[in-house]
Design a protein around this motif. Sequence first.
Motif, PDB file in Angstrom:
ATOM      1  N   PRO A  42       0.804  -1.226   0.000  1.00 39.37           N
ATOM      2  CA  PRO A  42       0.000   0.000   0.000  1.00 39.37           C
ATOM      3  C   PRO A  42       0.839   1.280   0.000  1.00 39.37           C
ATOM      4  O   PRO A  42       0.520   2.221  -0.730  1.00 39.37           O
ATOM      5  N   LEU A  43       1.903   1.328   0.791  1.00 35.98           N
ATOM      6  CA  LEU A  43       2.746   2.524   0.827  1.00 35.98           C
ATOM      7  C   LEU A  43       3.408   2.758  -0.527  1.00 35.98           C
ATOM      8  O   LEU A  43       3.412   3.877  -1.053  1.00 35.98           O
ATOM      9  N   GLU A  44       3.936   1.697  -1.119  1.00 39.85           N
ATOM     10  CA  GLU A  44       4.602   1.824  -2.421  1.00 39.85           C
ATOM     11  C   GLU A  44       3.629   2.242  -3.508  1.00 39.85           C
ATOM     12  O   GLU A  44       3.945   3.103  -4.337  1.00 39.85           O
ATOM     13  N   ARG A  45       2.435   1.677  -3.512  1.00 40.85           N
ATOM     14  CA  ARG A  45       1.420   2.064  -4.508  1.00 40.85           C
ATOM     15  C   ARG A  45       1.015   3.518  -4.341  1.00 40.85           C
ATOM     16  O   ARG A  45       0.901   4.267  -5.310  1.00 40.85           O
ATOM     17  N   THR A  46       0.812   3.924  -3.100  1.00 42.91           N
ATOM     18  CA  THR A  46       0.407   5.304  -2.833  1.00 42.91           C
ATOM     19  C   THR A  46       1.478   6.289  -3.280  1.00 42.91           C
ATOM     20  O   THR A  46       1.182   7.286  -3.955  1.00 42.91           O
ATOM     21  N   LEU A 114       6.993   2.292 -12.642  1.00 37.54           N
ATOM     22  CA  LEU A 114       6.266   2.995 -11.590  1.00 37.54           C
ATOM     23  C   LEU A 114       4.770   3.036 -11.893  1.00 37.54           C
ATOM     24  O   LEU A 114       3.949   2.941 -10.983  1.00 37.54           O
ATOM     25  N   GLY A 115       4.430   3.175 -13.153  1.00 38.19           N
ATOM     26  CA  GLY A 115       3.020   3.144 -13.534  1.00 38.19           C
ATOM     27  C   GLY A 115       2.386   1.806 -13.195  1.00 38.19           C
ATOM     28  O   GLY A 115       1.271   1.741 -12.671  1.00 38.19           O
ATOM     29  N   ARG A 116       3.104   0.745 -13.463  1.00 32.17           N
ATOM     30  CA  ARG A 116       2.611  -0.589 -13.119  1.00 32.17           C
ATOM     31  C   ARG A 116       2.529  -0.767 -11.614  1.00 32.17           C
ATOM     32  O   ARG A 116       1.572  -1.346 -11.100  1.00 32.17           O
ATOM     33  N   ALA A 117       3.538  -0.286 -10.899  1.00 30.76           N
ATOM     34  CA  ALA A 117       3.546  -0.423  -9.431  1.00 30.76           C
ATOM     35  C   ALA A 117       2.400   0.364  -8.810  1.00 30.76           C
ATOM     36  O   ALA A 117       1.783  -0.088  -7.850  1.00 30.76           O
ATOM     37  N   ALA A 118       2.095   1.512  -9.372  1.00 32.12           N
ATOM     38  CA  ALA A 118       1.005   2.332  -8.846  1.00 32.12           C
ATOM     39  C   ALA A 118      -0.331   1.628  -9.014  1.00 32.12           C
ATOM     40  O   ALA A 118      -1.211   1.734  -8.165  1.00 32.12           O
ATOM     41  N   GLN A 119      -0.463   0.890 -10.083  1.00 29.93           N
ATOM     42  CA  GLN A 119      -1.707   0.176 -10.353  1.00 29.93           C
ATOM     43  C   GLN A 119      -1.762  -1.167  -9.668  1.00 29.93           C
ATOM     44  O   GLN A 119      -2.832  -1.728  -9.499  1.00 29.93           O
ATOM     45  N   ASP A 120      -0.586  -1.709  -9.305  1.00 28.53           N
ATOM     46  CA  ASP A 120      -0.492  -3.026  -8.683  1.00 28.53           C
ATOM     47  C   ASP A 120      -1.137  -4.090  -9.556  1.00 28.53           C
ATOM     48  O   ASP A 120      -1.807  -4.995  -9.074  1.00 28.53           O
ATOM     49  N   VAL A 121      -0.970  -3.952 -10.865  1.00 29.65           N
ATOM     50  CA  VAL A 121      -1.522  -4.937 -11.783  1.00 29.65           C
ATOM     51  C   VAL A 121      -0.378  -5.497 -12.594  1.00 29.65           C
ATOM     52  O   VAL A 121       0.171  -4.815 -13.453  1.00 29.65           O
ATOM     53  N   PRO A 122       0.046  -6.755 -12.325  1.00 31.24           N
ATOM     54  CA  PRO A 122       1.093  -7.334 -13.153  1.00 31.24           C
ATOM     55  C   PRO A 122       0.631  -7.318 -14.603  1.00 31.24           C
ATOM     56  O   PRO A 122      -0.508  -7.673 -14.903  1.00 31.24           O
ATOM     57  N   GLY A 123       1.511  -6.873 -15.483  1.00 34.01           N
ATOM     58  CA  GLY A 123       1.131  -6.772 -16.887  1.00 34.01           C
ATOM     59  C   GLY A 123       2.327  -6.912 -17.777  1.00 34.01           C
ATOM     60  O   GLY A 123       3.383  -7.364 -17.368  1.00 34.01           O
ATOM     61  N   ASP A 124       2.129  -6.509 -19.002  1.00 34.15           N
ATOM     62  CA  ASP A 124       3.167  -6.714 -19.990  1.00 34.15           C
ATOM     63  C   ASP A 124       4.034  -5.475 -20.200  1.00 34.15           C
ATOM     64  O   ASP A 124       4.831  -5.442 -21.133  1.00 34.15           O
ATOM     65  N   GLY A 125       3.893  -4.470 -19.370  1.00 36.05           N
ATOM     66  CA  GLY A 125       4.752  -3.294 -19.479  1.00 36.05           C
ATOM     67  C   GLY A 125       4.296  -2.289 -20.510  1.00 36.05           C
ATOM     68  O   GLY A 125       5.081  -1.474 -20.977  1.00 36.05           O
ATOM     69  N   ASP A 126       3.021  -2.345 -20.920  1.00 35.66           N
ATOM     70  CA  ASP A 126       2.521  -1.384 -21.905  1.00 35.66           C
ATOM     71  C   ASP A 126       2.698   0.039 -21.409  1.00 35.66           C
ATOM     72  O   ASP A 126       2.735   0.295 -20.212  1.00 35.66           O
ATOM     73  N   GLU A 127       2.764   0.959 -22.335  1.00 37.48           N
ATOM     74  CA  GLU A 127       2.892   2.379 -22.012  1.00 37.48           C
ATOM     75  C   GLU A 127       1.689   2.836 -21.205  1.00 37.48           C
ATOM     76  O   GLU A 127       0.592   2.281 -21.317  1.00 37.48           O
ATOM     77  N   LEU A 128       1.901   3.854 -20.404  1.00 41.57           N
ATOM     78  CA  LEU A 128       0.816   4.420 -19.593  1.00 41.57           C
ATOM     79  C   LEU A 128      -0.140   5.196 -20.471  1.00 41.57           C
ATOM     80  O   LEU A 128       0.203   5.803 -21.395  1.00 41.57           O
TER      81      LEU A 128
END
Length: 128
Positions: A42-46, A114-128
């Motif tokens: 939670p701290l990292e996502r926030t 960081l965009g992925r970490a903020a969303q906490d959704v493992p994904g394929d690294g697509d652009e924000l």
Amino acid sequence: MSHDAVAPLALLERHTPTVERLTFLTAALAEDLDRGDWAPGPLERTLTSRLLAACAGDGQFTPVRLRETLWEGSVALTYAGDGRLARLLAELCEVTTHPAPDAEHALSAASRLLGRAAQDVPGDGDEL
């Protein structure tokens, strides 16, 4: 055990230029996120969400924005997730404080992570 043995991360920090350290840390953290070996708490996502919101206007990490994020995370951020995000943010701060001509790729990769970490959704690294 040899007294000359040094941990790989310590060697990396001593002998590697800042942009290369940022590239290495970003890739390692992204790989662990992909595999599910690291999940932002939670701290990292926030904090990543707030940092990305601060950068939304111009899309640029700045030393001031990064220091504010590290300050807000305080000591807790150095322990959350073994301090990996804190190290990444510190490297970002160093790269933005002392810009290098070869930093753009590393900064872009860090931004995607960081965009992925903020969303906490493992994904394929697509652009924000």
